[in-house]
Enzyme design. Structure first.
Site, mmCIF file in Angstrom:
data_model
loop_
_atom_site.group_PDB
_atom_site.id
_atom_site.type_symbol
_atom_site.label_atom_id
_atom_site.label_comp_id
_atom_site.label_asym_id
_atom_site.label_seq_id
_atom_site.Cartn_x
_atom_site.Cartn_y
_atom_site.Cartn_z
ATOM 1 C CG PHE A 73 5.210 0.403 10.343
ATOM 2 C CD1 PHE A 73 4.572 -0.812 10.331
ATOM 3 C CD2 PHE A 73 5.912 0.762 11.494
ATOM 4 C CE1 PHE A 73 4.633 -1.677 11.418
ATOM 5 C CE2 PHE A 73 5.987 -0.092 12.590
ATOM 6 C CZ PHE A 73 5.346 -1.316 12.543
ATOM 7 N N PRO A 74 8.140 2.139 8.114
ATOM 8 C CG PRO A 74 8.833 4.091 7.085
ATOM 9 C CD PRO A 74 7.592 3.364 7.514
ATOM 10 C CB CYS A 75 11.808 -0.249 11.728
ATOM 11 S SG CYS A 75 11.949 -0.956 13.321
ATOM 12 C CD GLN A 76 9.745 7.049 12.407
ATOM 13 O OE1 GLN A 76 8.629 6.814 12.821
ATOM 14 N NE2 GLN A 76 10.126 8.255 12.024
#
Ligand SMILES: C[S@@+](CC[C@H](N)C(=O)[O-])C[C@H]1O[C@@H](n2cnc3c(N)ncnc32)[C@H](O)[C@@H]1O
Length: 398
Positions: A73-76
């Site tokens: 998952f993208p790290c926001q």
């Protein structure tokens, strides 16, 4: 053996997890990514009619039942909730979509993947929020820092994997072996084996260690010193293309700028740094050698132009070399322009790493700390025996 297992791949990119599942005989029944180029590659190479292109939030209801959920998952950044001490708020982030799916579909296993700095960002509170959410969903959660270099790939690429297996009263590790614990003291192992010694995740306010487990809002972590399954290092020189086109060579402009570089010739984290601009930290001006590893490939465009000295040529890596360094077949992204392939490879999770992790979960190769806990607790109690003597004042009041 795994014919009956079904997987869903979120944030699928070019399918690092998909390739691993195919190899292990696990059927991928649904996959998703928002990126048009990733969708093109995935559809061409995997023939999965259940690949859906678009924002994951639009498709949560479509996700079929499955046994294994995978997601790089993208790290926001999470917003600071300020309500609970040290914990940030994952609401509205892509991580929250993962939590929603886990709650609804309750797959037996999950494997998440992310960058190393997840362990330390925002003083560990980001990772604490992730662990806290996952560990309260009925899973025994375990994480481990892995490096692609230990999986026969010529790259210094550290990634954190977080896995979930069914929670029970047992404390079981899938990602560590007993050899990994050779340097760990008896006190630490004993504390690990006894859930009452685990720490609340909420009140943790610093960087998390390289390995650990979490359940029901508590965790235990350790810096395991060895990775017992490490393979011999493969050097960049071993995977390079024999004679790539001249379009990958330096331009005259770049050659001119590089005249002020200094000769460094050092191996740094396994990466051979040959030349650098004075001061050294600006990666764009570094020239790497090929008798070591590649530095971490990323999706950032400027990194695609990193320069390597190969024989008497100075050039950047080719798209095919990117594929090999990340463990993908040479033609994985062949439906895209050369330029567009770099960022997809740079973002991907090497299938070899994915396969190692998934195999560890489904084959039930594990260390059961609960089994040894009786012996370990005995040793621990002996050590602390003096504190168990009745305190004189208390006995007098009774
Ligand atoms: C770190 S990459 C994962 C790469 C993948 N594991 C692989 O092996 O190629 C994260 C992916 O999330 C996708 N993504 C970002 N936002 C998204 C969203 N809202 N919905 C679905 N996918 C999204 C990106 O397009 C990107 O491919």
């Amino acid at each position: 053996m795994n014919d009956s297992l079904k997987a869903v791949e979120l944030f699928a990119g070019i399918g690092g997890f998909r390739l691993a599942c195919d190899r292990l005989g696990i059927e991928t029944v649904w996959a998703n990514d928002i990126d048009a180029n990733a969708a093109k590659v995935y559809r061409k190479k995997s023939h999965l009619s259940n690949f859906v292109k678009g924002d994951i939030w639009q498709f949560l209801d479509e996700i079929p039942p499955h046994d294994l959920l995978t997601a790089g998952f993208p790290c926001q950044p999470f917003s600071s909730a300020g309500k609970k001490l040290g914990i940030c708020d994952p609401r509205g982030t892509l991580f929250e979509a993962i939590v929603k799916i886990l709650k609804w579909r309750q797959p037996q296993y999950f494997v998440l993947e992310n960058v190393k700095r997840l362990l330390s960002m925002q003083g560990g509170s980001h990772f604490a929020a992730i662990l806290d959410s996952l560990s309260r969903l009925g899973y025994l959660v375990e994480w481990r820092l892995l490096n692609a270099a230990n999986f026969c790939l010529p790259q210094n690429r550290e990634r954190i994997v977080i896995v979930g297996t069914p929670n029970s009263s047992r404390i079981v590790s899938h990602l560590a072996t007993s050899e990994d614990f050779t340097g760990v003291s008896i006190e630490k192992s004993a504390a690990l084996a006894n859930f009452s010694f685990w720490n609340p995740i909420e009140s943790h306010t610093k960087k998390f260690k390289a390995w650990g487990m979490a359940k029901n809002g508590k965790f235990y972590d350790l810096d395991l010193s060895i990775f017992s399954e490490a393979q011999p290092l493969v050097k960049l020189a071993e995977i390079l293309e024999a004679n790539p086109e001249a379009s990958f060579d330096f331009t005259e402009d770049t050659l001119e700028r590089l005249k002020s570089s200094v000769f460094v010739n050092k191996l740094i984290n396994g990466v051979r740094v040959l030349y650098n601009q004075k001061g050294g930290s600006r990666m764009g001006y570094t020239i790497y050698g090929i008798d070591g590893l590649a530095p971490t490939l990323t999706s950032t465009t400027s990194r695609h132009y990193e320069r390597y000295q190969v024989g008497d040529r100075y050039r950047r890596l080719t798209n095919i070399e990117y594929a090999r360094i990340q463990g993908f077949p040479d033609d994985r992204c062949d439906c895209l322009s050369v330029y567009n392939q770099y960022s997809l490879y740079g973002n991907a999770f090497p299938p070899q790493m994915a396969s190692w992790v998934i195999r560890k979960l489904i084959r039930e190769e594990s260390i059961d700390f609960s089994e040894t806990s009786q012996q370990l607790s005995f040793l621990l109690l002996r050590r602390y025996e003096p504190f168990r003597e009745p305190i004189p004042e208390l006995s007098r009041w009774n």
